[in-house]
Design a protein around this motif. Structure first.
Motif, PDB file in Angstrom:
ATOM      1  N   ARG A 163      14.596  -1.383   4.291  1.00 23.66           N
ATOM      2  CA  ARG A 163      13.531  -2.136   4.926  1.00 23.66           C
ATOM      3  C   ARG A 163      12.343  -2.298   3.977  1.00 23.66           C
ATOM      4  O   ARG A 163      11.688  -3.323   3.965  1.00 23.66           O
ATOM      5  CB  ARG A 163      13.063  -1.427   6.194  1.00 23.66           C
ATOM      6  CG  ARG A 163      12.673  -2.420   7.264  1.00 23.66           C
ATOM      7  CD  ARG A 163      12.456  -1.751   8.582  1.00 23.66           C
ATOM      8  NE  ARG A 163      13.588  -0.965   9.009  1.00 23.66           N
ATOM      9  CZ  ARG A 163      13.564  -0.191  10.084  1.00 23.66           C
ATOM     10  NH1 ARG A 163      12.485  -0.096  10.798  1.00 23.66           N
ATOM     11  NH2 ARG A 163      14.617   0.513  10.423  1.00 23.66           N
ATOM     12  N   SER A 164      12.067  -1.227   3.186  1.00 22.92           N
ATOM     13  CA  SER A 164      10.962  -1.373   2.231  1.00 22.92           C
ATOM     14  C   SER A 164      11.248  -0.513   1.022  1.00 22.92           C
ATOM     15  O   SER A 164      11.969   0.478   1.101  1.00 22.92           O
ATOM     16  CB  SER A 164       9.632  -0.943   2.853  1.00 22.92           C
ATOM     17  OG  SER A 164       9.589   0.457   2.972  1.00 22.92           O
ATOM     18  N   GLU A 165      10.670  -0.898  -0.098  1.00 24.88           N
ATOM     19  CA  GLU A 165      10.859  -0.165  -1.340  1.00 24.88           C
ATOM     20  C   GLU A 165       9.505  -0.049  -2.014  1.00 24.88           C
ATOM     21  O   GLU A 165       8.831  -1.055  -2.227  1.00 24.88           O
ATOM     22  CB  GLU A 165      11.855  -0.939  -2.222  1.00 24.88           C
ATOM     23  CG  GLU A 165      12.077  -0.336  -3.580  1.00 24.88           C
ATOM     24  CD  GLU A 165      13.132   0.767  -3.586  1.00 24.88           C
ATOM     25  OE1 GLU A 165      13.312   1.405  -2.546  1.00 24.88           O
ATOM     26  OE2 GLU A 165      13.762   0.981  -4.628  1.00 24.88           O
ATOM     27  N   ASN A 166       9.095   1.206  -2.299  1.00 20.16           N
ATOM     28  CA  ASN A 166       7.807   1.426  -2.967  1.00 20.16           C
ATOM     29  C   ASN A 166       8.069   2.001  -4.337  1.00 20.16           C
ATOM     30  O   ASN A 166       8.716   3.027  -4.464  1.00 20.16           O
ATOM     31  CB  ASN A 166       6.968   2.440  -2.189  1.00 20.16           C
ATOM     32  CG  ASN A 166       6.692   1.982  -0.771  1.00 20.16           C
ATOM     33  OD1 ASN A 166       6.623   0.803  -0.508  1.00 20.16           O
ATOM     34  ND2 ASN A 166       6.562   2.930   0.121  1.00 20.16           N
TER      35      ASN A 166
ATOM     36  N   THR B 295      15.461  -9.184   5.329  1.00 19.59           N
ATOM     37  CA  THR B 295      14.360  -9.111   4.359  1.00 19.59           C
ATOM     38  C   THR B 295      14.047  -7.671   3.995  1.00 19.59           C
ATOM     39  O   THR B 295      14.230  -6.750   4.786  1.00 19.59           O
ATOM     40  CB  THR B 295      13.074  -9.751   4.915  1.00 19.59           C
ATOM     41  OG1 THR B 295      12.782  -9.134   6.167  1.00 19.59           O
ATOM     42  CG2 THR B 295      13.230 -11.237   5.085  1.00 19.59           C
ATOM     43  N   THR B 296      13.543  -7.505   2.773  1.00 21.83           N
ATOM     44  CA  THR B 296      13.084  -6.201   2.288  1.00 21.83           C
ATOM     45  C   THR B 296      11.702  -6.402   1.681  1.00 21.83           C
ATOM     46  O   THR B 296      11.476  -7.387   0.976  1.00 21.83           O
ATOM     47  CB  THR B 296      14.031  -5.680   1.195  1.00 21.83           C
ATOM     48  OG1 THR B 296      15.365  -5.768   1.661  1.00 21.83           O
ATOM     49  CG2 THR B 296      13.706  -4.253   0.839  1.00 21.83           C
ATOM     50  N   ILE B 297      10.782  -5.445   1.982  1.00 15.80           N
ATOM     51  CA  ILE B 297       9.441  -5.540   1.418  1.00 15.80           C
ATOM     52  C   ILE B 297       9.390  -4.714   0.138  1.00 15.80           C
ATOM     53  O   ILE B 297       9.750  -3.537   0.141  1.00 15.80           O
ATOM     54  CB  ILE B 297       8.386  -4.984   2.389  1.00 15.80           C
ATOM     55  CG1 ILE B 297       8.488  -5.702   3.731  1.00 15.80           C
ATOM     56  CG2 ILE B 297       6.987  -5.155   1.818  1.00 15.80           C
ATOM     57  CD1 ILE B 297       7.566  -5.138   4.779  1.00 15.80           C
ATOM     58  N   LEU B 298       8.935  -5.318  -0.941  1.00 15.16           N
ATOM     59  CA  LEU B 298       8.782  -4.590  -2.206  1.00 15.16           C
ATOM     60  C   LEU B 298       7.301  -4.390  -2.474  1.00 15.16           C
ATOM     61  O   LEU B 298       6.532  -5.351  -2.506  1.00 15.16           O
ATOM     62  CB  LEU B 298       9.421  -5.374  -3.358  1.00 15.16           C
ATOM     63  CG  LEU B 298       9.260  -4.731  -4.739  1.00 15.16           C
ATOM     64  CD1 LEU B 298      10.034  -3.429  -4.805  1.00 15.16           C
ATOM     65  CD2 LEU B 298       9.750  -5.667  -5.835  1.00 15.16           C
ATOM     66  N   ARG B 299       6.905  -3.089  -2.613  1.00 16.66           N
ATOM     67  CA  ARG B 299       5.508  -2.788  -2.927  1.00 16.66           C
ATOM     68  C   ARG B 299       5.455  -2.133  -4.291  1.00 16.66           C
ATOM     69  O   ARG B 299       6.279  -1.274  -4.615  1.00 16.66           O
ATOM     70  CB  ARG B 299       4.926  -1.820  -1.893  1.00 16.66           C
ATOM     71  CG  ARG B 299       4.846  -2.399  -0.513  1.00 16.66           C
ATOM     72  CD  ARG B 299       3.989  -1.525   0.380  1.00 16.66           C
ATOM     73  NE  ARG B 299       4.253  -1.850   1.773  1.00 16.66           N
ATOM     74  CZ  ARG B 299       5.081  -1.186   2.563  1.00 16.66           C
ATOM     75  NH1 ARG B 299       5.721  -0.132   2.081  1.00 16.66           N
ATOM     76  NH2 ARG B 299       5.280  -1.552   3.803  1.00 16.66           N
ATOM     77  N   VAL B 300       4.462  -2.525  -5.087  1.00 12.26           N
ATOM     78  CA  VAL B 300       4.292  -1.935  -6.412  1.00 12.26           C
ATOM     79  C   VAL B 300       2.965  -1.198  -6.444  1.00 12.26           C
ATOM     80  O   VAL B 300       1.924  -1.766  -6.129  1.00 12.26           O
ATOM     81  CB  VAL B 300       4.320  -3.029  -7.503  1.00 12.26           C
ATOM     82  CG1 VAL B 300       4.192  -2.398  -8.870  1.00 12.26           C
ATOM     83  CG2 VAL B 300       5.594  -3.827  -7.404  1.00 12.26           C
ATOM     84  N   ARG B 301       3.021   0.107  -6.809  1.00  6.46           N
ATOM     85  CA  ARG B 301       1.791   0.901  -6.822  1.00  6.46           C
ATOM     86  C   ARG B 301       1.214   0.898  -8.227  1.00  6.46           C
ATOM     87  O   ARG B 301       1.918   1.046  -9.216  1.00  6.46           O
ATOM     88  CB  ARG B 301       2.091   2.352  -6.452  1.00  6.46           C
ATOM     89  CG  ARG B 301       2.805   2.522  -5.158  1.00  6.46           C
ATOM     90  CD  ARG B 301       3.006   4.001  -4.936  1.00  6.46           C
ATOM     91  NE  ARG B 301       4.087   4.251  -4.026  1.00  6.46           N
ATOM     92  CZ  ARG B 301       5.166   4.944  -4.316  1.00  6.46           C
ATOM     93  NH1 ARG B 301       5.311   5.475  -5.496  1.00  6.46           N
ATOM     94  NH2 ARG B 301       6.100   5.132  -3.416  1.00  6.46           N
TER      95      ARG B 301
END
Lengths: 266, 490
Positions: A125-128, A208-214
């Motif tokens: 679902r999401s990738e950080n 869908t997948t949410i990609l977050r970049v820290r």
């Protein structure tokens, strides 16, 4: 001469008749048509049927196969064989084959295709991830025929084509699995919502997948904030103590004169 | 009002005032010491994948941290005896912060062992001991309440840290979280700043008439506590042996000849084998019985809630005039109750059964934790408490580390969790009964010795009535000796 012409005619006729005769000797199987599984039919039972209509010899046994693998507990000696699928789901779709084995002749089989829209069963679902690391997004599906995959990035509400001008994006597709790899994440362009789309002859689905970049510096601000709070607290406590101290010391010196005398005596 | 010498401290502890601020500081310090290693486990899965190591290698981080925390006990005691609580706690807080900040830049698992495990663990040790010690210097009459309140820090900080860690992990990843946790741990320095050394020369304020009866009863009960009986006899031996060697000045090895201390030590070693294992295995046991993950986690929350509630309550109960003189029995009861809970756990069926068990176990765990250091203070007295707790923690290091893996081995061997509960229950009940029996014997002996010393005192005062100079000289020497010894340690 007359005899030769008759022999030739018989041979020719025989040759012409041969396919028909051999066709008549080949076993014929009457199989049910291909089925398409939809959301409406998910509660109805699907029945696949095979009848052996003409056979040169008595058959030994029959069994079913799905996608090239034997289905256990389907071996019978009956001429008409039935395979039932209760509550069919997307992963029940595939290429089904009823096989008849003979003692003296090769196996005979018939194929029934059960098709369905692809169903995406696995995705994140999401990738950080941190800046500069590699991100892997994947989608798994079930359903037959095997879908073709496309990856897109959502721009607001509508999907957009992926921009691979920097050459960091790699897509690997297999039958029921797809992987999107982005190398060396960039905090400005890469974050967002990515969509994997599975399409086959029957229909398509997407997830869908949410990609977050820290950012590397992201934790620095809370760190400094907490540090500042602690320094303020310590300063307050120390100042409070320094202001109270003089009063305490005056009290202390007046109460035990005899002990002080003993100390100096020692 | 009992005389100052009855407390063997040479001064009367304030029992209030700034003491409550010190209790708050101890609350924070003790909370971080116990809760920090447990709350770090949230990051382990991610770190395990990042460094590509096995599960047991990652679990070592927690074990090294716990081992350093317990092994740092004696070092901490020496430093507290020399410098007092405040500098040690502040140094401890800075050490943990440095350890975590360095760990956030770690490149391999050994780096984590050293930074989080060793440096972090020692830093936490420097937080735990001094906090407990300073409560003993500030409180005497209300000490059980103070101890109970301070020990409540552990479940409260754990319930705060657990969701906070999850939030930090989602927002910043494990490296960023370690950095931010390092700064959060600096709150221990704030707690240390609160731990002002007690002012030993102030006279306590006069008590008004209405509360006089209650507080007199409390003080009377406090004056009868075990350490005053034991130590009144040993003051003479103490003042002689104190001058002997440099090491003996800091580590009081004569504690090993102290009857109460030995009872406490032996019982503790047996008890600690079985103390933490049931907590560790509560969630796996629930999942084994088919309960889903969220409900299993909820069990732990209920456990923590019961724990949080019972600790100050136990402190209050322990302070009453009926229990305070015989607080050792209360502690033995708590340990035995713990054991009984474990023995009954396999009878619990289904989720409601486990919920009931979690509540009762939470109550039992909290009772024992709240009283754990109070009874040690009660046995050895505040001056020697620092050394005593250092020795106890380093000796407890073994059982604490071995307990859960041994329980795990039991599960692997038998394939059923109920054997852990039987084993833990037996250990706790055995140590509880040991405490009961030995303390009954100990109290009897102390009463005998107290009666003998009282007889000696009246004899002395009769003799000294002939010569007033002789009386004042003896009294002054014994009183001033203890006073001087205490001022040396400031």
């Amino acid at each position: 001469m007359h005899r030769n012409a008759v022999m030739l005619a018989v041979v020719l006729l025989g040759n012409l008749m041969l396919p028909f005769i051999s066709a008549q000797n080949e076993p014929k199987i009457n199989a049910s048509d291909q089925t398409i599984l939809t959301a409406d039919t998910s509660s109805k039972q699907v029945i696949l049927q095979c009848n052996l209509t003409t056979a040169h010899t008595r058959h030994k046994e029959s069994f079913w196969m799905k996608n090239g693998q034997d289905i256990p507990n389907t071996r019978t000696e009956q001429k008409d064989t039935i395979y039932r699928i209760n509550k069919p789901r997307a992963d029940d779709s595939g290429e089904y084959m009823c096989v008849y084995t003979f003692d003296t002749a090769p196996n005979a089989n018939a194929t029934i295709e059960v098709k369905a829209k692809p169903d995406i069963t696995g995705h994140k679902r999401s990738e950080n991830k941190n800046e500069g690391e590699n991100a892997t997004l994947y989608c798994k599906s079930v359903g037959y025929p095997h879908p073709t995959w496309t990856w897109r990035k959502m721009d607001g509400k509508s999907p957009m084509e992926l921009d691979n001008s920097t050459g960091r994006i790699f897509i690997t597709n297999r039958d029921n699995y797809t992987e999107l790899n982005i190398l060396n994440l960039d905090i400005n362009t890469d974050p967002g919502i990515y969509e994997c789309n599975a399409t086959n002859a029957i229909g398509n689905t997407a997830q869908t997948t949410i990609l977050r970049v820290r950012s590397h510096l992201a934790p620095l601000w809370p760190f400094l904030g907490v540090l500042a709070e602690i320094i303020i607290l310590v300063v307050i406590i120390v100042v409070y103590e320094k202001r109270k101290r003089p009063d305490d010391i005056i009290d202390g010196k007046t109460t035990f004169p005899f002990l002080m005398a003993v100390r100096t005596h020692k | 009002m009992p005389p100052a010498a009855a407390t063997n401290l040479g001064y009367t502890p304030p029992d209030g005032g700034w003491g409550w601020a010190v209790v708050f500081g101890a609350f924070i310090s003790i909370g971080f010491s116990y809760a920090f290693p447990k709350s770090l486990t949230i990051y382990f899965k991610e770190i395990q994948e990042y460094f590509s190591v096995s599960y047991s290698e990652i679990a070592w981080v927690s074990s090294v941290m716990l081992a350093s925390m317990y092994a740092g006990g004696p070092v901490s005691s020496i430093l507290v005896n020399r410098y007092g609580s405040r500098p040690v706690v502040i140094v401890g807080g800075v050490m943990v912060c440095t350890g975590m900040a360095l760990a956030s830049f770690g490149t391999n698992i050994i780096h984590l062992y050293l930074c989080v495990g060793v440096i972090g663990g020692f830093g936490l040790a420097f937080n735990l001991q001094p906090s407990l010690t300073i409560i003993g210097t500030y409180f005497h009459v209300k000490r059980p309440i103070a101890n109970g309140l301070a020990m409540t820090g552990s479940p409260v900080i754990l319930s705060t840290l657990a969701p906070l860690n999850q939030l930090l992990f989602d927002s910043f990843g494990w490296r960023g979280s370690f950095l931010i946790l390092g700064s959060i741990v600096l709150n221990c320095c704030v707690a240390g700043a609160l731990m002002r050394p007690v002012n030993k020369s102030i006279q306590p304020k006069t008590i008004d008439e209405t509360s006089k009866c209650e507080s007199e009863a409390e003080e009377h009960a406090a004056a009868e506590d075990t350490s005053t009986h034991a130590d009144n006899l040993q003051t003479e031996d103490q003042s002689e042996s104190k001058g002997h060697s440099f090491v003996q000045k800091f580590i009081d090895v004569s504690l090993f000849r102290h009857r109460g201390f030995l009872i406490y030590l032996i019982g503790n070693v047996v008890m600690f084998f079985a103390f933490f294992a049931p907590v560790v295995f509560m969630a796996p046991y629930a999942k084994h019985q088919g309960i889903d993950e969220y409900s299993a986690a909820f069990l732990l929350s209920i456990f923590a809630l019961a724990d949080m509630f019972i600790r100050p309550t136990t402190g209050l109960v322990g302070n009453t005039k009926w229990i305070r003189p015989r607080i050792q029995y209360f502690f033995s009861f708590a340990v035995t109750y713990n054991g009984v809970c474990h023995l009954m756990c396999p009878l619990a069926s289904g989720y409601t059964g486990l919920l009931v068990y979690a509540v009762f176990f939470g109550l039992a765990f909290g009772m024992v934790s709240a009283l754990l250091f109070e009874v040690l203070m009660d046995l050895v007295g505040a001056p020697r408490f620092s050394t005593a707790v250092g020795l106890v923690t380093i000796i407890d290091c073994g059982p604490v580390l071995l307990g859960p893996p041994m329980a795990g081995a039991l599960v692997d061997y038998f394939g059923d969790y109920k054997y852990i509960y039987y084993a833990c229950g037996v250990f706790m009940v055995v140590s509880g009964i040991f405490f009961f029996v030995m303390h009954y014997y100990n109290y009897k002996k102390l009463d005998e010795e107290h009666r003998k010393s009282k007889a000696m005192e009246t004899r002395n005062s009769d003799e000294a009535n002939d010569s007033i100079l002789l009386l004042s000289k003896e009294d002054n020497i014994s009183q001033s000796d203890t006073f001087l010894l205490n001022t040396e340690h400031e």
